[in-house]
Design an enzyme around this catalytic site. Structure first.
Site, PDB file in Angstrom:
ATOM      1  N   LYS A   1       0.735  -1.247   0.068  1.00  0.00           N
ATOM      2  CA  LYS A   1      -0.058  -0.123   0.010  1.00  0.00           C
ATOM      3  C   LYS A   1       0.835   1.224  -0.213  1.00  0.00           C
ATOM      4  O   LYS A   1       0.345   2.316  -0.501  1.00  0.00           O
ATOM      5  CB  LYS A   1      -1.089   0.024   1.184  1.00  0.00           C
ATOM      6  CG  LYS A   1      -1.795  -1.038   1.085  1.00  0.00           C
ATOM      7  CD  LYS A   1      -3.337  -0.476   1.575  1.00  0.00           C
ATOM      8  CE  LYS A   1      -4.281  -1.546   1.178  1.00  0.00           C
ATOM      9  NZ  LYS A   1      -4.273  -2.793   1.845  1.00  0.00           N
TER      10      LYS A   1
ATOM     11  N   GLU B   1      -9.830   6.476   3.217  1.00  0.00           N
ATOM     12  CA  GLU B   1     -10.532   5.513   3.972  1.00  0.00           C
ATOM     13  C   GLU B   1      -9.764   4.241   4.322  1.00  0.00           C
ATOM     14  O   GLU B   1      -8.654   3.884   3.643  1.00  0.00           O
ATOM     15  CB  GLU B   1     -11.784   5.191   3.068  1.00  0.00           C
ATOM     16  CG  GLU B   1     -11.401   4.005   2.026  1.00  0.00           C
ATOM     17  CD  GLU B   1     -10.354   4.489   1.125  1.00  0.00           C
ATOM     18  OE1 GLU B   1     -10.047   5.590   0.762  1.00  0.00           O
ATOM     19  OE2 GLU B   1      -9.740   3.321   0.613  1.00  0.00           O
TER      20      GLU B   1
ATOM     21  N   SER C   1       1.393  -9.826  -1.051  1.00  0.00           N
ATOM     22  CA  SER C   1       1.130  -8.483  -0.797  1.00  0.00           C
ATOM     23  C   SER C   1       1.469  -7.817   0.450  1.00  0.00           C
ATOM     24  O   SER C   1       1.596  -6.709   0.567  1.00  0.00           O
ATOM     25  CB  SER C   1      -0.559  -8.393  -1.193  1.00  0.00           C
ATOM     26  OG  SER C   1      -1.116  -9.039  -0.525  1.00  0.00           O
TER      27      SER C   1
HETATM   28  C1  LIG Z   1      -5.385  -4.076   1.458  1.00  0.00           C
HETATM   29  C2  LIG Z   1      -4.538  -5.226   1.136  1.00  0.00           C
HETATM   30  C3  LIG Z   1      -4.994  -6.023   0.157  1.00  0.00           C
HETATM   31  C4  LIG Z   1      -6.162  -5.687  -0.803  1.00  0.00           C
HETATM   32  O1  LIG Z   1      -6.188  -4.620  -1.694  1.00  0.00           O
HETATM   33  P1  LIG Z   1      -6.034  -4.765  -3.113  1.00  0.00           P
HETATM   34  O2  LIG Z   1      -6.259  -3.184  -3.432  1.00  0.00           O
HETATM   35  O3  LIG Z   1      -6.678  -5.605  -3.682  1.00  0.00           O
HETATM   36  O4  LIG Z   1      -4.357  -5.022  -3.204  1.00  0.00           O
HETATM   37  C5  LIG Z   1      -4.252  -7.170  -0.191  1.00  0.00           C
HETATM   38  N1  LIG Z   1      -3.379  -7.373   0.456  1.00  0.00           N
HETATM   39  C6  LIG Z   1      -2.875  -6.915   1.645  1.00  0.00           C
HETATM   40  C7  LIG Z   1      -1.696  -7.188   2.488  1.00  0.00           C
HETATM   41  C8  LIG Z   1      -3.477  -5.537   1.772  1.00  0.00           C
HETATM   42  O5  LIG Z   1      -3.089  -4.860   2.900  1.00  0.00           O
END
Ligand SMILES: *Cc1c(COP(=O)(O)O)cnc(C)c1O
Length: 423
Positions: free
Chosen positions: A112, A134, A401
């Site tokens: 993020k 948000e 992610s």
């Molecule tokens: C917020 C988040 C997501 C989901 O958001 P996307 O916009 O779909 O990437 C996925 N993995 C993690 C670790 C997150 O913090």
């Protein structure tokens, strides 16, 4: 700013001719907003247009990515996870090599930050002094508060009251970073309601405030801008694959909530037709309405938060309740570019249940010593099955992610429930 190298990196390359100037990805996307927001969105589009050829902007961002975020994040060969996929395949010649793109190692623990720093720099370019955001799980709130602290901007974060309760640790982090956390008490008191509230607030404060949307959702130009800032993930992955195994991967897998880590990973591969792209949504408890958050797999076209995409909705077009064990995937919509990739067939979308994600969460922890975010565990779960079907000399990359520190309480609770005899 301190150290911009003389070889300024260029803006991310435009790969496909989407979105159109009106923000359309095929029929999807667009900008369904009240008139009060049109000026702010036009200003954002104009600023973004202007910085495309501005080396100092991209140089500053690249400098932050390297020295502040810790990029490039590693591409790690998950040897024991690969062994596991080979065991699953029960075949001598199946079981692809599994690689992890380690966004969990980025500053603040997830992808993020790639977006919030980019949009934070845009905020400064627009001469604005305050950001709002948000947040559901609090990850985007923390990444926004971090970018605000680094850039000296004021920061208010809207968060559903239910999420404030569930994600106490991230609320504390945001406050320590100097942000205000504003509890939203309307509706289901979760992410969707926080987004509504942030959009409402923005209408009254657009003069001096930028709204940092946390995923590839919302009205044009947000889905494009967030995708571009996140596409550093896919660009690095491409280069790392070429360097490490001298070709592109055969398959790339990412989880899809709003879709930003997936879009950032997929976008640089979209025109590489031999690379299979797979998005994994939250299958929750089951495919019954209200029991999942699989907007593409189980939803239908509709408008949510300013753009046309796939939405989980009832027969009257009201957004349906959603469920996922991972707060970051618990959203009834998805970015419009994913709707386009779904429709054109360029990306295959599937869903993984809470139970399968929790199994993958434990497996990755035990097999590799990496505790993934529950969101990322969805990608791991599907990737294991996919790798088991692929040839042994194939390569599959998972976008990891984020890290799972934020999820250990929830995972412990869910794992303890399993031990209980059922009814
Ligand atoms: C917020 C988040 C997501 C989901 O958001 P996307 O916009 O779909 O990437 C996925 N993995 C993690 C670790 C997150 O913090």
């Amino acid at each position: 700013m301190s150290s911009v190298s003389p070889s300024h990196p260029p803006a991310p390359p435009r790969i496909s001719a989407v979105p159109s100037p009106e923000g359309r990805f095929g029929q999807f996307g667009g900008s369904y907003v009240p008139e009060t927001l049109v000026t702010a969105l036009t200003q954002l589009s104009d600023t973004y247009q202007r910085i495309q050829r501005d080396d100092s902007f991209w140089g500053h961002l690249a400098d932050l990515q390297r020295h502040y975020v810790g990029r490039p994040t590693p591409l790690y060969h998950a040897g024991r996870l690969t062994d596991h996929a080979r065991a699953l395949s029960r075949s001598q010649d199946r079981g692809a090599n599994i690689w992890l793109k380690r966004e969990d190692l980025a500053h603040t623990g997830a992808h993020k930050i790639n977006n919030t720093l980019g949009q934070g720099l845009l905020t400064v370019r627009m001469g604005k002094k305050r950001i709002i955001a948000e947040t559901g799980a609090g990850q985007h709130g923390v990444a926004s508060a971090t970018a605000a602290a680094h850039l000296g901007l004021a920061c208010d974060v809207y968060m559903g009251a239910e999420d404030v309760r569930r994600q106490r640790l991230n609320v504390i982090r945001m406050k320590i970073l100097g942000a205000n956390v504003i509890e939203v008490d309307s509706g289901s008191r979760t992410l969707k309601d926080a987004t509504n509230e942030a959009m409402r607030e923005w209408m009254g404060s657009v003069e001096h405030t930028h709204y940092i949307i946390g995923s590839v959702v919302g009205p044009h130009p947000f889905p494009m801008i967030v995708r571009d800032f996140q596409s550093v993930i896919g660009q690095e992955t491409k280069a790392q694959c070429l360097r490490t195994f001298q070709r592109l991967p055969d398959a790339v897998v990412a989880c899809v909530g709003g879709g930003s880590n997936a879009a950032g990973m997929f976008y640089p591969f979209v025109d590489e037709h031999r690379v299979k792209l797979i998005g994994v949504e939250a299958g929750g408890h089951s495919s019954q309405p209200g029991q999942h958050a699989a907007s593409l797999t189980l939803g239908s076209p509709g408008i949510l938060h300013g753009s046309l995409s796939y939405v989980l909705q009832d027969q009257f077009g009201q957004t349906a309740p959603v469920h996922s064990c991972s707060a970051g995937l618990d959203y009834p919509g998805v970015g419009p570019e994913h709707a386009y990739w779904h429709q054109t067939g360029r990306v295959a979308y599937t869903a993984v249940t809470d139970k399968e994600a929790l199994d993958a969460f434990t497996l990755l922890a035990r097999a590799e010593g990496i505790i993934p975010a529950l969101e990322s565990a969805h990608a791991v779960a599907h990737a294991l099955d996919a790798a088991a079907q692929m040839p042994r000399d194939a390569h599959l990359v998972i976008c990891l992610s984020g890290r799972g520190d934020k999820d250990v309480d929830e995972a412990a609770r869910l794992l303890a429930q399993r031990e209980q005899p059922t009814r």
